[in-house]
Design an enzyme around this catalytic site. Structure first.
Site, PDB file in Angstrom:
ATOM      1  N   GLU A  74      -6.616  -6.852  -0.872  1.00  0.00           N
ATOM      2  CA  GLU A  74      -6.841  -6.072  -2.086  1.00  0.00           C
ATOM      3  C   GLU A  74      -8.318  -6.133  -2.465  1.00  0.00           C
ATOM      4  O   GLU A  74      -8.915  -7.213  -2.508  1.00  0.00           O
ATOM      5  CB  GLU A  74      -6.035  -6.649  -3.262  1.00  0.00           C
ATOM      6  CG  GLU A  74      -4.533  -6.460  -3.158  1.00  0.00           C
ATOM      7  CD  GLU A  74      -4.062  -5.100  -3.678  1.00  0.00           C
ATOM      8  OE1 GLU A  74      -4.906  -4.294  -4.117  1.00  0.00           O
ATOM      9  OE2 GLU A  74      -2.839  -4.870  -3.624  1.00  0.00           O
ATOM     10  N   HIS A  88      -3.114   1.610   2.605  1.00  0.00           N
ATOM     11  CA  HIS A  88      -1.809   1.721   1.957  1.00  0.00           C
ATOM     12  C   HIS A  88      -1.379   3.192   1.926  1.00  0.00           C
ATOM     13  O   HIS A  88      -0.201   3.518   2.026  1.00  0.00           O
ATOM     14  CB  HIS A  88      -1.901   1.138   0.532  1.00  0.00           C
ATOM     15  CG  HIS A  88      -0.598   0.678  -0.020  1.00  0.00           C
ATOM     16  ND1 HIS A  88      -0.470   0.172  -1.286  1.00  0.00           N
ATOM     17  CD2 HIS A  88       0.651   0.657   0.520  1.00  0.00           C
ATOM     18  CE1 HIS A  88       0.807  -0.146  -1.501  1.00  0.00           C
ATOM     19  NE2 HIS A  88       1.499   0.138  -0.419  1.00  0.00           N
ATOM     20  N   ASP A 117      -4.317   4.309  -2.379  1.00  0.00           N
ATOM     21  CA  ASP A 117      -5.334   3.312  -2.048  1.00  0.00           C
ATOM     22  C   ASP A 117      -5.359   3.034  -0.542  1.00  0.00           C
ATOM     23  O   ASP A 117      -4.319   3.161   0.104  1.00  0.00           O
ATOM     24  CB  ASP A 117      -5.087   2.001  -2.823  1.00  0.00           C
ATOM     25  CG  ASP A 117      -3.724   1.376  -2.553  1.00  0.00           C
ATOM     26  OD1 ASP A 117      -2.723   2.090  -2.574  1.00  0.00           O
ATOM     27  OD2 ASP A 117      -3.678   0.151  -2.301  1.00  0.00           O
TER      28      ASP A 117
HETATM   29 ZN   LIG Z   1      -1.944  -0.837  -2.271  1.00  0.00          ZN
END
Ligand SMILES: [Zn+2]
Length: 278
Positions: free
Chosen positions: A101, A173, A183
């Site tokens: 992330e 993603h 994302d």
């Molecule tokens: Zn994600």
């Protein structure tokens, strides 16, 4: 960087900070790396959320806008970052992938005061924003840029993980959950990550070498992230550039080859992470 006991460590063997997330599954044998943005307010809040049982979500690493790294899940355990997902015959990519992330709010919208607002209302300065069309969409939107420090660390971490576990690809993603997820989006230089880390094209730095931008990329008057940009910067994705041979750290001086935004023939500095030899 290196990996010891499935923890990311610095070259001197000291591990990066680890915060235990309870949001994990069983043993993981990773085959892919999946990149995300947090869409969160900041690094600390995103980390706090991903270690909260209520989130029912986690990731192996979170990387801040200043390049800070925290690991939440060992690389040999399933983290809950992908959700409902599929890719080339695989379904439920949590069971096959390591998730990173990046602290980034994602989509932003213009505000009446001339800057931009995140989905939760925080101001995002215009210098941190690009306009771009997501590959899964037909309209253009505004997106928060990732920082060079953040991408530099992400590139190194991704390379270390890919090598350690012999991963076969880097995915977004938005590749494994298209429509549901946006994302890491068009501000993320996926082409650069793939070409650098999967060996899909060589990087050359000879004078006169032609490059192409792999992201919307600012062109600046000096080799410094805070230097003024040329008028009409940023350069769009896929703009062709010629190296002058001048380099300064990660910065490269280039001439714009494409007749785009009145920048043809202009010379300026670009961050070399976001161009690839053509
Ligand atoms: Zn994600």
């Amino acid at each position: 960087m290196k990996i010891i006991n499935h923890r990311l460590c610095r070259d001197d063997d000291t591990p990066y900070p680890f915060r235990v997330s309870p949001n994990i599954g069983d043993t993981l044998k990773p085959e892919f790396l999946v990149m995300h943005y947090t869409a969160g307010r900041n690094f600390d809040q995103s980390v706090s959320w991903l270690v909260n049982p209520a989130a029912k979500a986690s990731a192996h690493l979170v990387i801040g806008r200043d390049g800070s790294v925290v690991q939440l899940v060992p690389f040999n355990k399933v983290a809950w970052h992908a959700g409902s997902s599929s890719w080339q015959g695989y379904t439920g990519l949590n069971n096959y992938s390591i998730g990173i992330e990046l602290d980034n709010v994602g989509i932003v919208n213009p505000s009446p005061t001339g800057d931009f607002r995140s989905w939760f209302g925080d101001a995002v300065p215009v210098e941190q924003v690009i306009q771009a069309q997501h590959k899964n969409e037909t309209i253009s939107r505004y997106w928060q840029l990732y920082t060079p420090e953040q991408l530099f660390v992400a590139l190194e971490a991704a390379g270390t993980i890919i090598q350690q576990y012999g991963l076969k690809d880097i995915l977004g993603h938005d590749d494994i959950a298209p429509g549901r997820k946006s994302d890491p989006g068009p501000a993320f230089p996926m082409m650069t990550f793939r070409s650098r880390l999967l060996g899909r094209s060589a990087s050359v730095s000879d004078e006169g070498e032609t490059y192409v931008t792999t992201a919307n990329l600012h062109i600046r008057k000096a080799p410094d992230q805070t230097a003024a940009t040329l008028p009409n910067s940023p350069l769009p994705l896929n703009t062709r550039l010629k190296a002058t041979g001048m380099e300064n750290g990660v910065w490269k001086e280039v001439e714009v080859l494409d007749n785009i935004k009145n920048l043809k023939g202009q010379i300026g500095w670009v961050h070399s992470r976001f161009i690839v030899a053509k």
